[in-house]
Write a protein that holds these residues in place. Sequence first.
Motif, short mmCIF file in Angstrom:
data_model
loop_
_atom_site.label_atom_id
_atom_site.label_comp_id
_atom_site.label_asym_id
_atom_site.label_seq_id
_atom_site.Cartn_x
_atom_site.Cartn_y
_atom_site.Cartn_z
N ASP A 635 0.86 -1.18 0.00
CA ASP A 635 0.00 0.00 0.00
C ASP A 635 0.90 1.24 0.00
N LEU A 636 0.60 2.18 -0.89
CA LEU A 636 1.43 3.39 -0.98
C LEU A 636 1.44 4.17 0.33
N SER A 637 0.36 4.10 1.07
CA SER A 637 0.30 4.87 2.32
C SER A 637 1.36 4.40 3.31
N HIS A 638 1.74 3.12 3.20
CA HIS A 638 2.76 2.61 4.11
C HIS A 638 4.10 3.28 3.85
N LEU A 639 4.48 3.39 2.59
CA LEU A 639 5.75 4.05 2.26
C LEU A 639 5.68 5.54 2.58
N GLY A 640 4.51 6.13 2.32
CA GLY A 640 4.36 7.55 2.66
C GLY A 640 4.58 7.80 4.13
N GLU A 641 4.07 6.87 4.97
CA GLU A 641 4.24 7.00 6.41
C GLU A 641 5.71 6.89 6.81
N VAL A 642 6.43 5.97 6.18
CA VAL A 642 7.87 5.82 6.46
C VAL A 642 8.61 7.11 6.11
N VAL A 643 8.35 7.64 4.93
CA VAL A 643 9.05 8.84 4.48
C VAL A 643 8.75 10.02 5.39
N ARG A 644 7.48 10.14 5.80
CA ARG A 644 7.11 11.28 6.66
C ARG A 644 7.75 11.18 8.04
N LYS A 645 7.92 9.94 8.53
CA LYS A 645 8.52 9.78 9.86
C LYS A 645 10.04 9.88 9.82
N MET A 646 10.65 9.40 8.76
CA MET A 646 12.11 9.37 8.68
C MET A 646 12.71 10.68 8.16
N LYS A 647 11.92 11.42 7.37
CA LYS A 647 12.38 12.71 6.81
C LYS A 647 13.81 12.62 6.27
N PRO A 648 14.06 11.74 5.32
CA PRO A 648 15.43 11.51 4.84
C PRO A 648 15.96 12.66 3.99
N ASN A 649 17.27 12.82 4.02
CA ASN A 649 17.93 13.77 3.11
C ASN A 649 18.14 13.16 1.74
N ASN A 650 18.23 11.84 1.70
CA ASN A 650 18.46 11.14 0.44
C ASN A 650 17.62 9.87 0.43
N ILE A 651 16.89 9.66 -0.66
CA ILE A 651 16.06 8.45 -0.81
C ILE A 651 16.63 7.63 -1.95
N HIS A 652 16.88 6.36 -1.70
CA HIS A 652 17.39 5.44 -2.71
C HIS A 652 16.30 4.44 -3.05
N ALA A 653 15.75 4.54 -4.25
CA ALA A 653 14.73 3.59 -4.71
C ALA A 653 15.45 2.36 -5.26
#
Length: 785
Positions: A635-653
Amino acid sequence: MLRSKAKWNMVQTDNPSSTMDESISLTPLTRQLLQQRGIVTQQDVQTFLHPDLNDLHDPMLMHDMNKAVERIREAIENQERILVFGDYDADGVSATAVMMETLREMGATVDYYIPNRFTEGYGPNEAAFQNAHAEGVSLIITVDTGIAANHEADVAKELGMDLIITDHHEVQEKMPDAFAIVHPKCSTDYPFQELAGVGVAFKLSHALLGDFPKHLLDLVVIGTIADLVPLKGENRVLASYGLKALSRSIRPGIQALKQVCSLNDEMTEEDIGFAIGPRLNAVGRLQDAYPAVELLLTDSDDEANQLAEYIQNLNKERQKVVSDIAKEAEAILDAQEDGLPSVIVVAKEGWNQGVLGIVASRLVNRYDRPTIVLTIDPENQTAKGSARSIDAFDLFTNCMEIRELFTHFGGHAQAAGMTLPQENVASLRQALCQKADEQLKPEDFRQVYTIDSTINIEDITLDTIEEVNQLSPFGMGNPKPLFMIDRQAPVEMRQIGSQLNHLKLKFRDGSTDLDAIGFGLGDLYEKMSPQSQLSVVGELSVNEWNGRSKPQVMMKDIRVDDWQLFDRRGNRKLQQTLESVQNQDALAVFFEPITEQDEWVTEQFDFIELLDEEMFEDMPEDHVDHLLIMDMPKDLSHLGEVVRKMKPNNIHACYRTDDTAFLKALPNRDHFKWFYGMLLKRKQFHLENEGPKLAQHKGWSMDSIEFISHVFFELEFVKIDNGLLTLNPNPSKKDLTESTLYQNKYEQLNVEQTLYFSSYQQLKTWFDEQLDRAAYAKEEVANGL
């Protein structure tokens, strides 16, 4: 996001006292650069932009100059033996050559002496003075050395020799008891105090000869630029005219040096700083410095060529020695478990003391710490070496406060040389670290780049570079202007060089292309996403190739202010690609159970598994530099939640998929409607027997037929018994979206379309939205909403 290696400071020009008279006719860029250097009056502008030999000061204003001139002339008249006592660096070598040529021109009986760095150390020493006296010398003239030679001055006096000291190094508490001391910083009536050692020798030559010694300008510029004295006032005049003299010099030694350095006829300050100076310095770093002096003094082309080739080979050897010692020192520092101290003091037996200053500079550039590098003499139980510092830490002042630890010490704020008992090395480290901890803030341990201006790509032209070069010669006190290109995405980015340790970028603005070269910045290649907007700091230069000239930027530093997306989707060499992220603040996230194929990830990075809703609820809010997304969520909402909580400077897909819903022709509502109508007519349908025929007839896939069947089964529209579908006679009225299977499949489609089959920009936009939501939520909390 990529942090700059250095601290960037924009030059401020808000001070009303630094405002230039509007009547002065200059281009806006030149006006700005001069104002930032405090050059605002008509007279100052004229003096700076048009250096004039008439602006040099009368050498007789310098302390003891008249006394020194009279004594030297007396010695020449009486045919006394004179000894010029020099130093082994480029400043001392060129100063020795200036004084030798002057005295020979006056008919003196003169010779020179330069101490051996390894057996005698820096500066005058008693044994050398004893030998000079034994050979009949009655007058010693030091150049670029002597201001700390208190004992040696007493020795000279006892032996009946007169000592004239010419020097420019920092004056210490006690002055030598010499016949005369010619030193700008001892001269209250002399207007300029920043001359190099060769500059002071040149002043003495001027006073001795009476006429201005233009023929010595090609020598005086070498030491002036190589010794890194401020290129302002008299030094700017001497450097400016000296470079012209050096360009047309007919000295065999200069001609031979230019040849081995592959230099053009028109010499620049960089030619001295990076080619001539290091080669002259290399001689004294590895052996006696006499070949360097002889090269500058010889009248023979053959001898000059032989000496230049010899010095060229010594310089190559010096480069290797420096590299070897630097690697050993770095290994020692990297192995320390407690991290780097505030001041680096590293020592080892067997290191060549002649190159330790260069090694210290390298370590300062790498670690951003004041650094002392020492070689241990086990026989004498002494440590001897050099130090280099950062802008925020005055090395001379702090070392003078612990002067009792040293046997010998001398230098200035940013560089010094020293000898001390081996047993004092630990005390030296402890004392300087304590002083640094008391005086410095964390941001002081970063190199500082002072940026003159931001500049647009379209404005970087050959005319602009020519305009900037009006301010040359550049150096200490007048640094080459630094410009910032702000937030531009390069159209090309690649590593260059045999070891891929350099970086080349290409920017484009409309029809304008601009190359940017970063020597030693190759390691940043893996730290920047190709589509990121970069800010670059560098110098403007001209690239000349095959008879064509075009502008370029020589990059000093790079930063990325926004978060970065690294698109590694489907990468089959992922482990190798992620090596650049190791040993950083990184977190790998898995939405599926970890398999054996993923073990390398768990060995190299921190990781979490988010397999159910409870795990998402328990996931703490944190901040990571690098977020590695190893697979796709359901579910996309799961990844969105991770990104919002971690607030990364760099995201590696980093994810890939082999069984995709997106690439399959998934059935739409019309497909469901037709299939149900077919069942109404036929009453039953066997998946295994009749499915392939239907798929061929309709052009559907078996997956689609099976999917429709199982959705109908979940909604209780049909019954399935051993692959046979029959209609439920009393089905409930339900919508397709009420099927969990239907929802999951179309959510999978949505996930794949958003995360895997999207363009880079589409994926970046989706992550932007998640991070914007996180920022908005934080703002709501901050405002009490």
